[in-house]
Motif scaffolding. Structure first.
Motif, PDB file in Angstrom:
ATOM      1  N   TRP A 211       0.780  -1.543   0.220  1.00  0.00           N
ATOM      2  CA  TRP A 211      -0.031   0.238  -0.295  1.00  0.00           C
ATOM      3  C   TRP A 211       1.006   1.328   0.218  1.00  0.00           C
ATOM      4  CZ3 TRP A 211      -4.786  -0.609  -1.204  1.00  0.00           C
ATOM      5  CH2 TRP A 211      -5.295   1.146  -1.615  1.00  0.00           C
ATOM      6  N   SER A 212       0.562   2.178   0.192  1.00  0.00           N
ATOM      7  CA  SER A 212       1.254   3.550  -0.297  1.00  0.00           C
ATOM      8  C   SER A 212       1.479   3.932   1.343  1.00  0.00           C
ATOM      9  CB  SER A 212       0.076   4.436  -0.913  1.00  0.00           C
ATOM     10  OG  SER A 212      -0.137   4.330  -1.904  1.00  0.00           O
ATOM     11  N   GLY A 213       3.269   4.675   0.878  1.00  0.00           N
ATOM     12  CA  GLY A 213       3.388   5.008   2.279  1.00  0.00           C
ATOM     13  C   GLY A 213       4.523   6.095   2.221  1.00  0.00           C
ATOM     14  N   ILE A 214       5.180   5.665   3.684  1.00  0.00           N
ATOM     15  CA  ILE A 214       6.433   6.301   3.441  1.00  0.00           C
ATOM     16  C   ILE A 214       7.521   5.055   3.541  1.00  0.00           C
ATOM     17  CG2 ILE A 214       7.809   8.366   4.340  1.00  0.00           C
ATOM     18  CD1 ILE A 214       6.129   8.962   2.878  1.00  0.00           C
ATOM     19  N   VAL A 215       8.715   5.405   2.972  1.00  0.00           N
ATOM     20  CA  VAL A 215       9.867   4.790   3.417  1.00  0.00           C
ATOM     21  C   VAL A 215      10.962   4.950   4.932  1.00  0.00           C
ATOM     22  CG1 VAL A 215      11.461   3.194   2.997  1.00  0.00           C
ATOM     23  CG2 VAL A 215       9.899   3.902   0.721  1.00  0.00           C
ATOM     24  N   ILE A 231       7.743  -0.023   5.478  1.00  0.00           N
ATOM     25  CA  ILE A 231       6.991   1.321   4.819  1.00  0.00           C
ATOM     26  C   ILE A 231       6.157   1.851   5.699  1.00  0.00           C
ATOM     27  CG2 ILE A 231       5.121   1.851   2.978  1.00  0.00           C
ATOM     28  CD1 ILE A 231       6.757   0.555   1.267  1.00  0.00           C
ATOM     29  N   ASP A 232       6.355   2.789   6.414  1.00  0.00           N
ATOM     30  CA  ASP A 232       4.743   3.571   7.549  1.00  0.00           C
ATOM     31  C   ASP A 232       3.401   3.680   6.339  1.00  0.00           C
ATOM     32  OD1 ASP A 232       3.808   4.144   9.747  1.00  0.00           O
ATOM     33  OD2 ASP A 232       4.642   5.933   9.891  1.00  0.00           O
ATOM     34  N   HIS A 233       2.459   2.947   6.717  1.00  0.00           N
ATOM     35  CA  HIS A 233       1.086   3.430   5.822  1.00  0.00           C
ATOM     36  C   HIS A 233       0.220   4.669   6.320  1.00  0.00           C
ATOM     37  CE1 HIS A 233       2.284   0.644   2.652  1.00  0.00           C
ATOM     38  NE2 HIS A 233       3.014  -0.411   4.589  1.00  0.00           N
ATOM     39  N   GLY A 236      -0.857   3.488  12.363  1.00  0.00           N
ATOM     40  CA  GLY A 236       0.224   2.771  13.326  1.00  0.00           C
ATOM     41  C   GLY A 236       0.599   1.008  11.876  1.00  0.00           C
ATOM     42  N   LEU A 237       0.093   1.354  11.420  1.00  0.00           N
ATOM     43  CA  LEU A 237      -0.124   0.380  10.446  1.00  0.00           C
ATOM     44  C   LEU A 237       1.380   0.274   9.748  1.00  0.00           C
ATOM     45  CD1 LEU A 237      -1.405  -2.425   9.397  1.00  0.00           C
ATOM     46  CD2 LEU A 237      -1.839  -1.768   7.751  1.00  0.00           C
ATOM     47  N   GLU A 238       2.365  -0.775   9.657  1.00  0.00           N
ATOM     48  CA  GLU A 238       3.806  -0.627   8.815  1.00  0.00           C
ATOM     49  C   GLU A 238       3.908  -2.323   7.899  1.00  0.00           C
ATOM     50  OE1 GLU A 238       7.686   0.643  10.367  1.00  0.00           O
ATOM     51  OE2 GLU A 238       7.164  -1.262  11.537  1.00  0.00           O
ATOM     52  N   THR A 239       4.551  -2.577   6.576  1.00  0.00           N
ATOM     53  CA  THR A 239       4.528  -3.323   6.496  1.00  0.00           C
ATOM     54  C   THR A 239       6.719  -3.514   6.155  1.00  0.00           C
ATOM     55  OG1 THR A 239       4.866  -2.283   3.765  1.00  0.00           O
ATOM     56  CG2 THR A 239       2.500  -3.884   5.055  1.00  0.00           C
ATOM     57  N   VAL A 240       6.785  -4.569   6.089  1.00  0.00           N
ATOM     58  CA  VAL A 240       7.887  -5.045   5.848  1.00  0.00           C
ATOM     59  C   VAL A 240       8.593  -6.120   5.430  1.00  0.00           C
ATOM     60  CG1 VAL A 240      10.514  -6.059   7.210  1.00  0.00           C
ATOM     61  CG2 VAL A 240       8.815  -4.738   8.419  1.00  0.00           C
ATOM     62  N   TYR A 241       9.772  -6.221   4.345  1.00  0.00           N
ATOM     63  CA  TYR A 241       9.905  -6.762   3.580  1.00  0.00           C
ATOM     64  C   TYR A 241      11.818  -6.872   3.241  1.00  0.00           C
ATOM     65  CZ  TYR A 241       6.190  -3.859   1.674  1.00  0.00           C
ATOM     66  OH  TYR A 241       4.932  -3.009   1.428  1.00  0.00           O
ATOM     67  N   ALA A 242      11.910  -8.294   3.435  1.00  0.00           N
ATOM     68  CA  ALA A 242      13.104  -8.993   4.038  1.00  0.00           C
ATOM     69  C   ALA A 242      13.988  -9.892   2.596  1.00  0.00           C
ATOM     70  CB  ALA A 242      12.892  -9.095   4.815  1.00  0.00           C
ATOM     71  N   HIS A 243      14.908 -10.513   2.843  1.00  0.00           N
ATOM     72  CA  HIS A 243      15.934 -10.853   3.086  1.00  0.00           C
ATOM     73  C   HIS A 243      16.000 -10.422   0.589  1.00  0.00           C
ATOM     74  CE1 HIS A 243      15.241 -13.701   5.849  1.00  0.00           C
ATOM     75  NE2 HIS A 243      14.036 -14.197   5.389  1.00  0.00           N
ATOM     76  N   ASN A 244      15.778  -9.220   0.872  1.00  0.00           N
ATOM     77  CA  ASN A 244      15.756  -8.669  -0.873  1.00  0.00           C
ATOM     78  C   ASN A 244      17.299  -8.876  -1.070  1.00  0.00           C
ATOM     79  OD1 ASN A 244      13.293  -7.689   0.324  1.00  0.00           O
ATOM     80  ND2 ASN A 244      14.051  -5.778   0.278  1.00  0.00           N
ATOM     81  N   SER A 245      17.432  -8.783  -2.943  1.00  0.00           N
ATOM     82  CA  SER A 245      19.197  -8.939  -3.247  1.00  0.00           C
ATOM     83  C   SER A 245      19.291  -7.862  -2.983  1.00  0.00           C
ATOM     84  CB  SER A 245      18.619  -9.593  -4.387  1.00  0.00           C
ATOM     85  OG  SER A 245      17.271  -8.836  -5.842  1.00  0.00           O
ATOM     86  N   ARG A 246      18.256  -6.882  -3.831  1.00  0.00           N
ATOM     87  CA  ARG A 246      18.216  -5.168  -3.997  1.00  0.00           C
ATOM     88  C   ARG A 246      16.962  -4.772  -3.862  1.00  0.00           C
ATOM     89  NH1 ARG A 246      19.089  -1.742  -9.220  1.00  0.00           N
ATOM     90  NH2 ARG A 246      18.102  -3.363 -10.229  1.00  0.00           N
ATOM     91  N   ASN A 247      17.239  -3.228  -2.521  1.00  0.00           N
ATOM     92  CA  ASN A 247      16.774  -2.614  -2.352  1.00  0.00           C
ATOM     93  C   ASN A 247      16.220  -1.955  -3.526  1.00  0.00           C
ATOM     94  OD1 ASN A 247      15.729  -3.938  -0.055  1.00  0.00           O
ATOM     95  ND2 ASN A 247      17.764  -3.018   0.792  1.00  0.00           N
ATOM     96  N   LYS A 250      14.371   4.675  -1.072  1.00  0.00           N
ATOM     97  CA  LYS A 250      15.181   5.258   0.000  1.00  0.00           C
ATOM     98  C   LYS A 250      14.358   5.129   1.033  1.00  0.00           C
ATOM     99  CE  LYS A 250      16.790   7.999  -2.610  1.00  0.00           C
ATOM    100  NZ  LYS A 250      17.124   9.273  -3.302  1.00  0.00           N
ATOM    101  N   SER A 251      15.266   5.940   1.846  1.00  0.00           N
ATOM    102  CA  SER A 251      14.393   5.598   3.713  1.00  0.00           C
ATOM    103  C   SER A 251      14.114   7.111   3.321  1.00  0.00           C
ATOM    104  CB  SER A 251      15.369   5.871   4.594  1.00  0.00           C
ATOM    105  OG  SER A 251      16.040   4.978   4.905  1.00  0.00           O
ATOM    106  N   GLY A 252      12.918   7.986   3.739  1.00  0.00           N
ATOM    107  CA  GLY A 252      12.096   8.963   3.298  1.00  0.00           C
ATOM    108  C   GLY A 252      10.798   9.712   1.802  1.00  0.00           C
ATOM    109  N   GLU A 253      11.828   7.860   0.881  1.00  0.00           N
ATOM    110  CA  GLU A 253      10.788   8.121   0.172  1.00  0.00           C
ATOM    111  C   GLU A 253       9.328   7.958   0.036  1.00  0.00           C
ATOM    112  OE1 GLU A 253      11.740   6.517  -4.218  1.00  0.00           O
ATOM    113  OE2 GLU A 253      12.745   6.237  -3.308  1.00  0.00           O
ATOM    114  N   TYR A 254       8.261   8.635  -0.733  1.00  0.00           N
ATOM    115  CA  TYR A 254       6.960   8.035  -1.067  1.00  0.00           C
ATOM    116  C   TYR A 254       6.859   7.156  -1.622  1.00  0.00           C
ATOM    117  CZ  TYR A 254       1.828   8.460  -1.565  1.00  0.00           C
ATOM    118  OH  TYR A 254       0.821   8.283  -1.994  1.00  0.00           O
ATOM    119  N   VAL A 255       5.862   6.330  -1.697  1.00  0.00           N
ATOM    120  CA  VAL A 255       5.722   4.953  -2.463  1.00  0.00           C
ATOM    121  C   VAL A 255       4.289   4.835  -2.494  1.00  0.00           C
ATOM    122  CG1 VAL A 255       7.694   4.429  -2.067  1.00  0.00           C
ATOM    123  CG2 VAL A 255       5.968   3.282  -0.462  1.00  0.00           C
TER     124      VAL A 255
END
Length: 293
Positions: A211-215, A231-233, A236-247, A250-255
């Motif tokens: 979902w949309s939010g701030i990294v 990502i902070d949505h 109080g809702l946050e999602t985490v994406y791990a074991h990535n080969s490449r991010n 960047k922090s602070g970016e809106y997606v």
């Protein structure tokens, strides 16, 4: 002599007033009013940009930290094409305040066929699921009926009618970040608790924002999570994406929802390439399956 000084002061005042009225925004953005370019660019630069502006192009002002790859991802095009349109190399360093020419497509109409999904239509036209839903007032993507005529927004258009994901909404608010089989679910696994879903994938497969939010974090998490993105949505809702080969963000970016944020890998404590996906409410991990479509 006195009148000359007055004339000079008035001329300078007019320039300052013009610049203040048509000052460029503080952050990078698509510019529709060429007076903003004229107020900031050299005359030859302005003339060159104005000559290249048409119904298939737009002007963009570079902000701090912008790269061709990041801008291309945001406006759903290719970094090589974007660089070529501006007579530069894809690896070139961009300067804040620099003007670029972007490719641009006008909105189109599409008639929904049997078996269509919002995600598939968005991928076909190179737009985001969130923009497609917002442009057509779609609240429940499961009620997409054949024969419905959708307005497909132009690539890179900004939709402001977004909604924050939270438990107070329909619990199936989030989009799947990766399509694949679930190899490990949420809950106890042998003698340890697994705080998310493991979704199988191949190295390099795209991982998308649920979902949309701030990294809030993008980098090496630890020896367990490896490369990870948070990502902070909001609410109080946050999602985490791990074991990535490449991010890829960047922090602070809106997606936006459905935007590519990383690539599948096996970094950290992983037996093979997959995405470890978590949903956290106020810092506490909850079962993602209760939020996913």
């Amino acid at each position: 002599m006195f009148y000359k000084k007055v004339a000079v002061c008035l001329a300078l005042g007019s320039v300052l007033l013009f610049n203040s009225l048509f000052a460029l925004p503080a952050q990078g953005a698509v510019i529709d009013d060429l007076r903003q370019v004229a107020a900031a660019a050299a005359p030859e630069t302005y003339q060159e940009l104005a000559a290249r502006l048409n119904s298939y192009t737009r002007i963009y002002r570079v902000e701090e930290g912008d790269t061709f790859e990041g801008i291309a991802r945001r406006y759903q095009t290719e970094p090589e094409l974007l660089a070529a349109m501006n007579y530069m190399e894809p690896e070139a360093t961009l300067e804040p305040g620099q003007f670029l020419v972007l490719p641009y497509e006008r909105e189109r109409l599409y008639t929904v066929a049997a078996g269509d999904t919002l995600w598939a239509i968005a991928r076909r036209f190179g737009t985001s699921v969130e923009d497609l839903a917002a442009s057509n007032g779609i609240v429940d993507a499961k009620r997409l009926r054949p024969g419905t005529v959708l307005t497909v927004p132009a690539a890179g258009s900004v939709v402001t009618t977004t909604r924050p994901a939270s438990r107070s909404l329909n619990p199936v608010s989030l989009f799947w970040p990766l399509f694949g089989s679930i190899t490990s679910g949420f809950g106890w696994r042998d003698n340890e608790f697994h705080h998310g879903l493991d979704i199988a994938g191949r190295v390099g497969d795209y991982i998308r924002a649920a979902w949309s939010g701030i990294v809030t974090f993008s980098g090496w998490g630890n020896g367990i999570y490896g490369n990870m993105v948070k990502i902070d949505h909001g609410n109080g809702l946050e999602t985490v994406y791990a074991h990535n080969s490449r991010n890829l963000v960047k922090s602070g970016e809106y997606v936006r929802a459905g935007e590519v944020i990383a690539e599948v890998g096996a970094t950290g404590n992983a037996t093979g390439p997959h995405l470890h996906f978590e949903v956290r409410e106020k810092g506490r991990a909850v079962n993602p399956e209760g939020f996913l479509k």
